[in-house]
Design an enzyme around this catalytic site. Structure first.
Site, PDB file in Angstrom:
ATOM      1  N   TYR A 156      -6.787 -28.637  30.141  1.00  9.63           N
ATOM      2  CA  TYR A 156      -8.061 -29.353  30.008  1.00  9.63           C
ATOM      3  C   TYR A 156      -7.842 -30.757  29.450  1.00  9.63           C
ATOM      4  CZ  TYR A 156     -10.349 -24.816  30.668  1.00  9.63           C
ATOM      5  OH  TYR A 156     -10.766 -23.617  31.179  1.00  9.63           O
ATOM      6  N   LYS A 163      -1.138  -8.464  12.493  1.00  7.52           N
ATOM      7  CA  LYS A 163      -2.035  -7.423  11.988  1.00  7.52           C
ATOM      8  C   LYS A 163      -3.418  -7.683  12.571  1.00  7.52           C
ATOM      9  CE  LYS A 163      -3.749  -5.108   7.849  1.00  7.52           C
ATOM     10  NZ  LYS A 163      -3.800  -5.061   6.369  1.00  7.52           N
ATOM     11  N   ASP A 218       1.789  -6.086  -4.418  1.00  6.18           N
ATOM     12  CA  ASP A 218       0.862  -6.153  -3.301  1.00  6.18           C
ATOM     13  C   ASP A 218       1.309  -7.297  -2.394  1.00  6.18           C
ATOM     14  OD1 ASP A 218      -1.524  -7.023  -1.753  1.00  6.18           O
ATOM     15  OD2 ASP A 218      -2.572  -5.531  -2.968  1.00  6.18           O
ATOM     16  N   SER A 219       1.331  -7.068  -1.090  1.00  4.46           N
ATOM     17  CA  SER A 219       1.874  -8.112  -0.211  1.00  4.46           C
ATOM     18  C   SER A 219       1.005  -9.358  -0.151  1.00  4.46           C
ATOM     19  CB  SER A 219       2.130  -7.570   1.197  1.00  4.46           C
ATOM     20  OG  SER A 219       0.932  -7.364   1.900  1.00  4.46           O
ATOM     21  N   THR A 274       0.821  -1.212   0.000  1.00  2.06           N
ATOM     22  CA  THR A 274       0.000   0.000   0.000  1.00  2.06           C
ATOM     23  C   THR A 274       0.852   1.258   0.000  1.00  2.06           C
ATOM     24  OG1 THR A 274      -1.864  -1.083   1.092  1.00  2.06           O
ATOM     25  CG2 THR A 274      -1.724   1.295   1.312  1.00  2.06           C
ATOM     26  N   THR A 294       1.069  -4.376   4.225  1.00  2.00           N
ATOM     27  CA  THR A 294       0.722  -4.751   5.598  1.00  2.00           C
ATOM     28  C   THR A 294       0.123  -6.150   5.726  1.00  2.00           C
ATOM     29  OG1 THR A 294      -1.460  -3.698   5.400  1.00  2.00           O
ATOM     30  CG2 THR A 294       0.352  -2.342   6.247  1.00  2.00           C
ATOM     31  N   ASP A 295      -0.479  -6.678   4.660  1.00  2.00           N
ATOM     32  CA  ASP A 295      -1.221  -7.934   4.797  1.00  2.00           C
ATOM     33  C   ASP A 295      -0.338  -9.108   5.206  1.00  2.00           C
ATOM     34  OD1 ASP A 295      -3.606  -6.708   4.256  1.00  2.00           O
ATOM     35  OD2 ASP A 295      -3.675  -7.295   2.148  1.00  2.00           O
TER      36      ASP A 295
END
Length: 331
Positions: A278, A157, A54-55, A12, A86-87
């Protein structure tokens, strides 16, 4: 005079509006110009464009390429900044942690939630923070976002649109940037160089991530094994565990764990996995599940890929997964 290298990979922060929507097209020099980054006394900047995508499109082989570029630059630069979408930024930061062990300089990943070409972009703010921290006398892989400096292997993220998109999970923020001042939240000595950096880019990308949901049965595990995957990360509920009623999932996992490592993380963002708490967790342990403890899902996935690049022996993989290389796991 500090020398800083900025490596561009797209995202971005490098995007401009096109007929097809925002697309990563700007070089680092163009980003710096649009962000109005003014060079100040005390440092100089070189730039290198490694990728411009684009990541969402990032693949494991890109991590290897970025790692080699960073390692090559360590000798000539005092700090390195990587601009990234950022992705998948948290995945890249995590994998770099393992591919360059014993790193002796600050390597700071950053990006933006709004393109540098748009008004009120967060790109200038994040870039300035990353450059400022890259001048520090520390070592490690870090993420700079919204004036926070976070350890790269502890970042996730958490927002799709909000500017404060990244959080440090189960680990304090390292520092904060206030103008030209770096305010440490953890002792600076904790991040002093230790030894010499080692480049180790062996990995096996054949890892699949499965989120447990009611109704998942053992047939899914059969399909994964048949497809040739060499490792599985299960995202369980709460502190972890495998459902064993009606669907045969637990018995199928017990069948494959002697030859295929199965690691369990949690759908909960904080506190990590505790399979001793558990009954469902203890049954998972007995079936051979490897707990991810308090690692993020991004670190768990990339660390398992990296481990499988070194061995396919399940016990050796477990040892690697539970070894603390860079504060990515408790202890």
């Amino acid at each position: 005079m500090k020398r800083i290298l900025i490596i561009g990979t797209g995202g971005t922060i490098a995007s401009a509006k096109t007929d097809a929507g925002f697309k990563s097209v700007l070089t680092i020099d163009e980003i710096l110009e649009k962000a109005d980054i003014k060079l100040k006394n005390g440092y100089e900047i070189d730039t290198r464009n490694v990728l411009n995508i684009d990541s969402t499109l990032i693949q494991p082989e890109d991590w290897e390429r970025i790692a080699k570029e960073v390692y090559k630059a360590l000798e000539d630069y005092d700090g390195i900044v990587i601009t990234h979408g950022t992705d998948t930024l948290a995945y890249t930061a995590s994998m770099l942690t393992f591919m360059i062990r014993g790193i002796n300089k600050p390597v700071v990943l950053t990006g933006s939630m709004r393109p540098v070409t748009e008004e009120e972009s967060d790109a200038p703010r994040n870039l300035k923070a990353a450059i400022r921290f890259a001048m520090e006398d520390v070592s490690g892989i870090f993420v700079a976002f919204m004036d926070k400096i976070m350890l790269g292997c502890r970042v996730s993220k958490i927002r799709a649109l909000g500017l404060n998109a990244f959080m440090s999970i189960n680990y304090p923020d390292v520092a904060y940037i206030k103008g030209e001042e770096v305010i440490y939240n953890l002792p600076q000595r904790k991040f002093k160089p230790k030894g010499e950096p080692v480049l180790d880019t062996k990995y096996d990308p054949r890892v699949v991530f499965i989120r447990l949901t009611p109704g998942l049965d053992g047939d899914a595990i059969d399909a994964i094994v048949k497809a040739g995957y060499k490792g599985i990360v299960l995202e369980g509920y709460g502190t972890g565990g495998i459902p064993y009623r009606k669907r045969g999932l637990l018995s199928k996992i017990r069948e494959i764990t002697p030859r295929i490592p199965v690691v369990m993380t949690t759908q909960a963002l904080y506190d990590g996995v505790d399979l001793n708490k558990y009954e469902v967790g203890r049954k998972a342990l007995e079936a051979g599940i490897i707990p991810a403890k308090d690692m993020t899902k991004e670190t768990t996935i990339t660390k398992l890929m990296w481990a499988l690049g070194h061995t396919k022996n399940v016990e050796e993989v477990k040892k690697i997964m539970h070894t603390n290389y860079a504060d990515e796991i408790e202890g």
